[in-house]
Design a protein around this motif. Structure first.
Motif, mmCIF file in Angstrom:
data_model
loop_
_atom_site.group_PDB
_atom_site.id
_atom_site.type_symbol
_atom_site.label_atom_id
_atom_site.label_comp_id
_atom_site.label_asym_id
_atom_site.label_seq_id
_atom_site.Cartn_x
_atom_site.Cartn_y
_atom_site.Cartn_z
ATOM 1 N N ALA A 136 0.832 -1.208 0.000
ATOM 2 C CA ALA A 136 0.000 0.000 0.000
ATOM 3 C C ALA A 136 0.866 1.257 0.000
ATOM 4 C CB ALA A 136 -0.925 -0.007 1.214
ATOM 5 N N VAL A 137 1.904 1.247 0.821
ATOM 6 C CA VAL A 137 2.801 2.409 0.877
ATOM 7 C C VAL A 137 3.566 2.550 -0.440
ATOM 8 C CG1 VAL A 137 4.789 3.421 2.071
ATOM 9 C CG2 VAL A 137 2.993 2.307 3.380
ATOM 10 N N TYR A 138 3.935 1.410 -1.039
ATOM 11 C CA TYR A 138 4.604 1.449 -2.345
ATOM 12 C C TYR A 138 3.700 2.115 -3.385
ATOM 13 C CZ TYR A 138 6.235 -0.276 -6.882
ATOM 14 O OH TYR A 138 6.635 -0.363 -8.192
ATOM 15 N N CYS A 139 2.440 1.735 -3.401
ATOM 16 C CA CYS A 139 1.502 2.337 -4.355
ATOM 17 C C CYS A 139 1.307 3.829 -4.075
ATOM 18 C CB CYS A 139 0.153 1.615 -4.296
ATOM 19 S SG CYS A 139 0.204 -0.117 -4.821
ATOM 20 N N THR A 140 1.261 4.196 -2.790
ATOM 21 C CA THR A 140 1.045 5.594 -2.413
ATOM 22 C C THR A 140 2.269 6.446 -2.708
ATOM 23 O OG1 THR A 140 -0.359 4.763 -0.624
ATOM 24 C CG2 THR A 140 0.233 7.076 -0.540
ATOM 25 N N TYR A 141 3.436 5.833 -2.742
ATOM 26 C CA TYR A 141 4.683 6.550 -3.048
ATOM 27 C C TYR A 141 4.540 7.361 -4.336
ATOM 28 C CZ TYR A 141 9.636 7.192 -4.329
ATOM 29 O OH TYR A 141 10.842 7.717 -4.699
ATOM 30 N N GLY A 142 3.909 6.754 -5.336
ATOM 31 C CA GLY A 142 3.778 7.428 -6.622
ATOM 32 C C GLY A 142 2.999 8.726 -6.538
ATOM 33 N N LEU A 143 1.969 8.761 -5.700
ATOM 34 C CA LEU A 143 1.159 9.973 -5.553
ATOM 35 C C LEU A 143 1.959 11.087 -4.896
ATOM 36 C CD1 LEU A 143 -2.184 8.329 -4.353
ATOM 37 C CD2 LEU A 143 -1.551 9.031 -6.672
#
Length: 406
Positions: A264-271
């Protein structure tokens, strides 16, 4: 939030979290209110955060107009520092959660920096996604993973609890700045206030007693208090920088939480990364060959991502690093800057009966500066302790050396 409560104490943590929420919400309200006043003056319907700062000074009192460009640059630097640091902290959180699971199954204990370094290629691939629209499905997946992980984490937190009276109700004066720094980092969202308001169908519903801002921050505050209180109640002085790191690694459900939160944090990194990218690319795109602009854009993306990973390798600790970003960047950006914007925006309009807005702003300025200075100071000391052999006193009051920190 549990590690923040560890710094403040159980009871003080609850009341201080509410205080931080009120101050952060009020500063966001100030920013939107000033934007609406500036819309009326300039006959425009939409502004970014840097636009609001620049226009407020440019249309304000004569003495402040020469600082308009300085205000814009200061906000851009603050935004870049805040979100660049956030990306680095996210990298450490991802690596820390994956490390526990991988070490458990392989039996080989590697330095956390190795795990951080291995994230470089996956993060570069994520940051090569062309635009935010294509990241929307990734964000939905992140929300799903985070929700499941949150539910399982709460399940672990409600069992085998001792008496809350056995825990310190107040941490220490030394540790209190770290509480405010971490909580400001967690709750401050000044960078998304204007984009959110600009994209609402009915922007007038953003502020007000039952507006989006108050309702959203109330819900966030309750969740943060619940997690902070329960996490510190459960694990006490053993609370880690991320509560998932306290979950038993040998249990499958806990392992799934660590993996889900890491993803989840990996995906949020992009934002978070796109805020940094937009600032940097807008500053350099006019200086490159237009025919090869796409190539240079991806060079900037790659270098920027690599820089966040290098910083994470240099400071592979969650608590002090996170507190430093909250104190240095978010306190300045979310608390100090909106106050100056309000002063110059309403300089000729007035500040209410008995100048109550001035007195209120003085309180917020003092609060923000104390959080920024003391929080940065204690965080830097804790980071320096990572590279020294002599034991130092940590915010929890116990003594440690770099052998235990690593």
């Amino acid at each position: 939030m549990p590690v923040a409560f560890k710094s403040a104490g159980l009871s003080v943590g609850v009341f201080a979290t509410v205080l931080v929420a009120i101050v952060c919400t009020h500063c966001a309200y100030i920013l939107v209110t000033c934007a609406h006043e500036l819309y009326r003056r300039t006959k425009v319907t939409m502004m970014t955060f840097p636009d609001v700062g620049e226009v407020a000074f440019a249309t304000g009192p004569p003495w402040g107009r020469k600082y308009a460009k300085c205000a814009r640059v200061s906000i851009l630097i603050g935004l870049f520092g805040a979100y660049f640091g956030t990306c680095s902290v996210y990298t450490v959180i991802i690596a820390s959660n994956l490390q526990q699971v991988i070490d458990h199954y392989t039996g080989v204990v590697l330095d956390e920096r190795i795990y951080i370094a291995t994230l470089l290629i996956p993060l570069i691939v994520l940051c090569w996604v062309p635009n935010l629209k294509m990241l929307a499905p990734v964000s939905m997946i992140a929300n799903l993973f985070m929700g499941i992980g949150l539910g399982i984490t709460l399940y672990y937190l409600v069992w085998d609890l001792g008496s809350p009276a056995d825990l310190p109700q107040f941490g220490s004066w030394y540790a209190l700045p770290q509480f405010f720094s971490i909580t400001i980092f967690a709750m401050e969202a000044i960078g998304v206030v204007m984009p959110l308001e600009n994209n609402m169908k009915t922007p007038q519903h953003f502020v007000g007693i039952c507006g989006v801002l108050n309702l959203g921050m109330s819900a966030v505050t309750m969740v943060y208090i619940l997690l902070g209180f329960m996490g510190y109640w459960k694990y006490g002085l053993a609370t880690e920088g991320s509560i998932t790191l306290n979950l038993p690694t040998e249990e499958f459900a806990a392992q799934s939480v660590k993996i889900l939160i890491a993803l989840a944090v990996y995906c949020t990194y992009g934002l978070q990364y796109f805020v940094c990218l937009e600032i940097v690319w807008n500053g350099v795109k006019d200086k490159v060959d237009p025919k090869n602009s796409r190539f240079y854009e991806y060079v900037v993306r790659t270098l920027l991502t690599t820089s966040t990973v290098v910083l994470a390798i240099a400071v592979p600790t969650i608590g002090p690093f996170l507190a430093l970003i909250g104190a240095l960047c978010f306190s300045f950006l979310g608390l100090v800057i909106p106050i100056f914007i309000e002063v110059v925006t309403f300089w000729e309009v007035g500040f209410g009966k008995f100048y109550w807005k001035i007195w209120k702003n003085i309180f917020v300025i003092i609060f923000g500066l104390i959080a920024m200075v003391t929080g940065s100071y204690t965080s830097v000391l804790d980071i320096i302790s990572l590279y020294t052999e002599e034991p130092v006193q940590t915010p929890a009051g116990n003594f440690t050396s770099n052998s235990t920190l690593f």
